[in-house]
Design a protein around this motif. Structure first.
Motif, PDB file in Angstrom:
ATOM      1  N   TYR A 168      20.096  54.413  32.705  1.00 42.90           N
ATOM      2  CA  TYR A 168      21.115  53.618  33.262  1.00 42.90           C
ATOM      3  C   TYR A 168      21.706  54.534  34.410  1.00 42.90           C
ATOM      4  N   VAL A 169      21.993  53.925  35.594  1.00 42.74           N
ATOM      5  CA  VAL A 169      22.610  54.737  36.559  1.00 42.74           C
ATOM      6  C   VAL A 169      23.778  53.897  37.274  1.00 42.74           C
ATOM      7  N   GLY A 170      25.103  54.010  36.798  1.00 41.13           N
ATOM      8  CA  GLY A 170      26.298  53.205  37.207  1.00 41.13           C
ATOM      9  C   GLY A 170      27.495  54.101  37.919  1.00 41.13           C
ATOM     10  N   TRP A 171      28.018  53.371  38.750  1.00 38.54           N
ATOM     11  CA  TRP A 171      29.334  53.973  39.521  1.00 38.54           C
ATOM     12  C   TRP A 171      30.351  53.393  39.198  1.00 38.54           C
ATOM     13  N   ARG A 172      31.313  53.914  38.378  1.00 35.63           N
ATOM     14  CA  ARG A 172      32.694  53.491  38.070  1.00 35.63           C
ATOM     15  C   ARG A 172      33.791  54.563  37.759  1.00 35.63           C
ATOM     16  N   CYS A 173      34.720  54.132  37.705  1.00 35.84           N
ATOM     17  CA  CYS A 173      36.067  55.115  37.201  1.00 35.84           C
ATOM     18  C   CYS A 173      35.700  55.541  35.620  1.00 35.84           C
ATOM     19  N   PRO A 174      35.919  56.943  35.415  1.00 29.61           N
ATOM     20  CA  PRO A 174      35.606  57.613  34.206  1.00 29.61           C
ATOM     21  C   PRO A 174      36.024  56.803  32.940  1.00 29.61           C
ATOM     22  N   GLU A 175      37.500  56.146  33.216  1.00 27.54           N
ATOM     23  CA  GLU A 175      37.844  55.447  31.954  1.00 27.54           C
ATOM     24  C   GLU A 175      37.510  54.026  31.930  1.00 27.54           C
ATOM     25  N   TYR A 176      36.644  53.603  32.617  1.00 29.78           N
ATOM     26  CA  TYR A 176      36.267  52.308  32.575  1.00 29.78           C
ATOM     27  C   TYR A 176      35.012  51.988  31.657  1.00 29.78           C
ATOM     28  N   LEU A 177      35.063  50.904  30.928  1.00 30.70           N
ATOM     29  CA  LEU A 177      33.897  50.413  29.857  1.00 30.70           C
ATOM     30  C   LEU A 177      32.808  49.829  30.486  1.00 30.70           C
ATOM     31  N   TRP A 178      32.913  49.490  32.033  1.00 26.86           N
ATOM     32  CA  TRP A 178      31.834  48.719  32.514  1.00 26.86           C
ATOM     33  C   TRP A 178      31.643  49.529  34.113  1.00 26.86           C
ATOM     34  N   ASP A 179      30.619  49.041  34.792  1.00 24.57           N
ATOM     35  CA  ASP A 179      30.156  49.671  35.704  1.00 24.57           C
ATOM     36  C   ASP A 179      30.730  48.762  37.016  1.00 24.57           C
ATOM     37  N   CYS A 180      31.016  49.599  38.230  1.00 17.49           N
ATOM     38  CA  CYS A 180      31.433  48.949  39.218  1.00 17.49           C
ATOM     39  C   CYS A 180      30.100  48.468  39.984  1.00 17.49           C
ATOM     40  N   PHE A 181      29.198  49.268  40.083  1.00 18.94           N
ATOM     41  CA  PHE A 181      28.013  48.912  40.683  1.00 18.94           C
ATOM     42  C   PHE A 181      26.766  49.569  40.103  1.00 18.94           C
ATOM     43  N   ARG A 182      25.973  48.743  39.850  1.00 17.58           N
ATOM     44  CA  ARG A 182      24.417  49.193  39.384  1.00 17.58           C
ATOM     45  C   ARG A 182      23.593  50.058  40.429  1.00 17.58           C
ATOM     46  N   VAL A 183      23.516  51.325  40.378  1.00 23.50           N
ATOM     47  CA  VAL A 183      22.790  51.986  41.216  1.00 23.50           C
ATOM     48  C   VAL A 183      21.040  52.048  41.122  1.00 23.50           C
ATOM     49  N   GLY A 184      20.666  51.753  42.050  1.00 18.97           N
ATOM     50  CA  GLY A 184      19.060  51.829  42.251  1.00 18.97           C
ATOM     51  C   GLY A 184      18.594  52.546  42.996  1.00 18.97           C
ATOM     52  N   GLU A 185      17.213  52.798  43.216  1.00 19.79           N
ATOM     53  CA  GLU A 185      16.548  53.767  44.058  1.00 19.79           C
ATOM     54  C   GLU A 185      16.716  53.432  45.522  1.00 19.79           C
ATOM     55  N   HIS A 186      17.205  52.406  46.000  1.00 22.92           N
ATOM     56  CA  HIS A 186      17.618  52.023  47.407  1.00 22.92           C
ATOM     57  C   HIS A 186      19.176  52.136  47.729  1.00 22.92           C
ATOM     58  N   SER A 187      19.978  52.885  46.705  1.00 22.64           N
ATOM     59  CA  SER A 187      21.353  53.250  47.009  1.00 22.64           C
ATOM     60  C   SER A 187      21.572  54.473  47.650  1.00 22.64           C
ATOM     61  N   LYS A 188      22.546  54.460  48.482  1.00 28.26           N
ATOM     62  CA  LYS A 188      22.594  55.858  49.354  1.00 28.26           C
ATOM     63  C   LYS A 188      23.640  56.780  48.727  1.00 28.26           C
ATOM     64  N   CYS A 189      23.278  58.115  48.963  1.00 31.65           N
ATOM     65  CA  CYS A 189      24.232  59.066  48.358  1.00 31.65           C
ATOM     66  C   CYS A 189      25.226  59.452  49.463  1.00 31.65           C
ATOM     67  N   PHE A 190      26.168  60.118  49.230  1.00 28.42           N
ATOM     68  CA  PHE A 190      27.373  60.679  50.086  1.00 28.42           C
ATOM     69  C   PHE A 190      26.529  61.440  51.103  1.00 28.42           C
ATOM     70  N   CYS A 191      25.298  62.168  50.786  1.00 28.51           N
ATOM     71  CA  CYS A 191      24.746  63.046  51.803  1.00 28.51           C
ATOM     72  C   CYS A 191      23.910  62.230  52.861  1.00 28.51           C
ATOM     73  N   GLY A 192      23.715  60.800  52.830  1.00 27.10           N
ATOM     74  CA  GLY A 192      23.011  60.133  53.711  1.00 27.10           C
ATOM     75  C   GLY A 192      21.718  59.958  53.255  1.00 27.10           C
ATOM     76  N   HIS A 193      21.325  60.222  52.207  1.00 23.56           N
ATOM     77  CA  HIS A 193      19.743  59.721  51.669  1.00 23.56           C
ATOM     78  C   HIS A 193      19.893  59.153  50.297  1.00 23.56           C
TER      79      HIS A 193
END
Length: 366
Positions: A168-193
Motif C-alpha cells: 500500500y502506497v499512501g500520501w497523508r499527514c503522519p498523524e492521520y489514520l486514513w490516506d489523502c491519496f492512493r498512490v499508483g505507478e502513474h503518480s508523479k514524484c517531486f522530481c518530476g518522474h
C-alpha cells in the motif's frame, strides 16, 4: 411799454424772499423703506423679540420652545404645541405598516392552505444526515457516474493493485489514520518522474530512489499532478494543453520541477531567493499544505497494526456503496465489479501477495 418776459418754471437761484430758509433738494435714487420700530415688551410667558408693524416675527418662524412641545402663552390663551416630525417620516411609517400587514395576511393564507391540504401544518426541518451522492446525482444527472470514474481513475488503479500485491502506497499527514491519496505507478514524484520510473520497494530501506538517469531524487515523494487533485476542478474546462501544463507551484511562483528534489528543496531558478518549497495549494482531502504530508510504503500487516484501512476497506469511498460502485464501474447501481473483487480476494490463489513489480523507465536501454 416794453413786453414782460415769461419767467422759467422751477426753482430759482438766489436767496428766498422774506428771509425764509431754502428746502434741501430731494435725494436721488429709489425711495427708502420706513425705519423699523421696536415693539413694546412681550407679555409674561411669551417669547420676546423684534416686532415689525405690530406683528410678531415668529409668526412665520416659531421659537425653539414650540418645536420642543412646551406650553406657550399667547395672549390670554394657552395651547400645547405639536412636535414637528421629519419630512416623509409619517409616510414611510405608513408604508411599513401596510407591508407588514400584507405579509402577515400572506402567511396566514399559506397556513390555511397547508392545513386544508394536510390537515395540519408541519414544520420544515433540515435533514439529520447529508447524502452527498444524492445531491451530486441531482446536479449532474446521467453524467454523474462517468465523471466520478474519470476523476478517481488513478486512485482506483492504485487501490486495486494494492489489494493484489499487498503493498500500500499512501500520501497523508503522519498523524492521520486514513490516506489523502492512493498512490499508483502513474503518480508523479517531486522530481518530476513517475513512481514506475523509481526502483522497486524493498523493506530493507526506507526510501524508493529514482531510477531515471542523472536524477538526484533519493526517495519518492508524491506531488499532485492534476488540478483535480487539489480541488481546482474548474481548470478542467480549459484547453487540454493548458491542463496538461499544470504543475504544483511554490509561493515563489516556480513549479516543483524547478526546485531541488532533496534536502530543503530550494528553488533553482535564476535569481530566486526561495530556500524551500512552500505550496500554494491545499490538499483536496484535508485542506492542509503539501509539506505537511508524507508518502508511506506499507504492507498489509503494518497497516493492520497501525489501525489503517486495508483490503476492501482501502477502496475509494468504501463506506459509501453508491460512490464506490461509481468509481469501479461508472454506475452507482452496478456492484458487479465489487462482487468480483471480493470473490477474487477470497480465492486461495490470492492469499499470497507479491511485491510491487519493477517497471523500467520508458526510454531505458534493454
Amino acid at each position: 411799454m416794453e413786453a414782460e418776459e415769461p419767467q422759467a418754471e422751477g426753482p430759482t437761484e438766489g436767496p428766498p424772499a422774506n428771509g425764509a430758509q431754502a428746502e434741501p433738494p430731494p435725494p436721488i435714487g429709489p425711495p427708502t423703506q420706513p425705519p423699523r420700530t421696536a415693539s413694546p415688551a412681550a407679555p409674561d410667558g411669551a417669547c420676546g423679540g423684534p416686532h415689525w408693524e405690530g406683528k410678531d416675527m415668529w409668526g412665520m418662524y416659531p421659537p425653539l420652545a414650540v418645536l420642543e412641545g412646551e406650553e406657550v402663552r399667547e395672549g390670554s390663551q394657552q395651547r400645547q404645541a405639536r412636535p414637528r416630525t421629519a419630512r416623509g417620516q409619517k409616510k414611510a411609517a405608513d408604508k411599513r405598516e401596510a407591508a407588514d400587514k400584507m405579509e402577515a395576511e400572506d402567511k396566514m393564507e399559506v397556513v390555511d392552505k397547508m392545513e386544508a391540504a394536510a390537515g395540519s401544518a408541519q414544520p420544515v426541518l433540515p435533514a439529520e444526515e447529508v447524502e452527498p451522492p444524492a445531491v451530486a446525482k441531482a446536479m449532474q444527472c446521467s453524467q454523474f457516474g462517468r465523471h466520478v470514474e474519470e476523476l478517481f481513475r488513478q486512485e482506483k488503479e492504485a487501490a486495486l493493485k494494492a489489494l493484489r500485491t499487498g503493498l500500500y502506497v499512501g500520501w497523508r499527514c503522519p498523524e492521520y489514520l486514513w490516506d489523502c491519496f492512493r498512490v499508483g505507478e502513474h503518480s508523479k514524484c517531486f522530481c518530476g518522474h513517475l513512481l514506475g520510473e523509481h526502483e522497486p520497494y524493498a523493506e530493507v530501506r526506507d526510501s524508493v530512489p529514482c531510477a531515471a538517469g542523472r536524477c538526484e531524487c533519493r526517495g519518492f515523494a508524491f506531488v499532485p499532478s492534476r488540478p483535480e487533485d487539489v480541488g481546482e476542478l474548474w481548470l478542467r474546462r480549459r484547453a487540454p494543453a493548458e491542463r496538461a501544463g499544470w504543475h504544483a507551484a511554490c509561493r515563489c511562483k516556480h513549479s516543483h520541477e524547478k526546485h531541488a528534489p532533496g534536502g530543503t528543496r530550494a528553488c533553482r531558478a535564476a535569481g530566486c531567493p526561495c530556500k524551500g518549497f512552500e505550496s500554494t495549494f491545499l490538499c483536496a482531502a484535508c485542506d492542509r499544505r503539501w509539506e505537511e504530508h508524507q508518502t508511506f510504503f506499507e504492507t498489509m500487516e503494518a497497516r493492520k497494526q497501525g489501525g489503517l484501512p486495508y483490503g476492501e476497506q482501502y477502496l475509494v469511498f468504501a463506506e459509501l456503496p453508491e460512490m464506490r460502485n461509481a468509481v469501479l464501474t461508472g454506475k452507482t447501481s452496478d456492484d458487479s465489479a465489487y462482487l468480483a473483487l471480493l470473490a477474487e480476494m477470497s480465492s486461495p490463489s490470492s492469499s499470497q501477495t507479491q511485491p510491487l513489480p519493477s517497471t523500467e523507465p520508458p526510454n531505458a536501454p534493454k
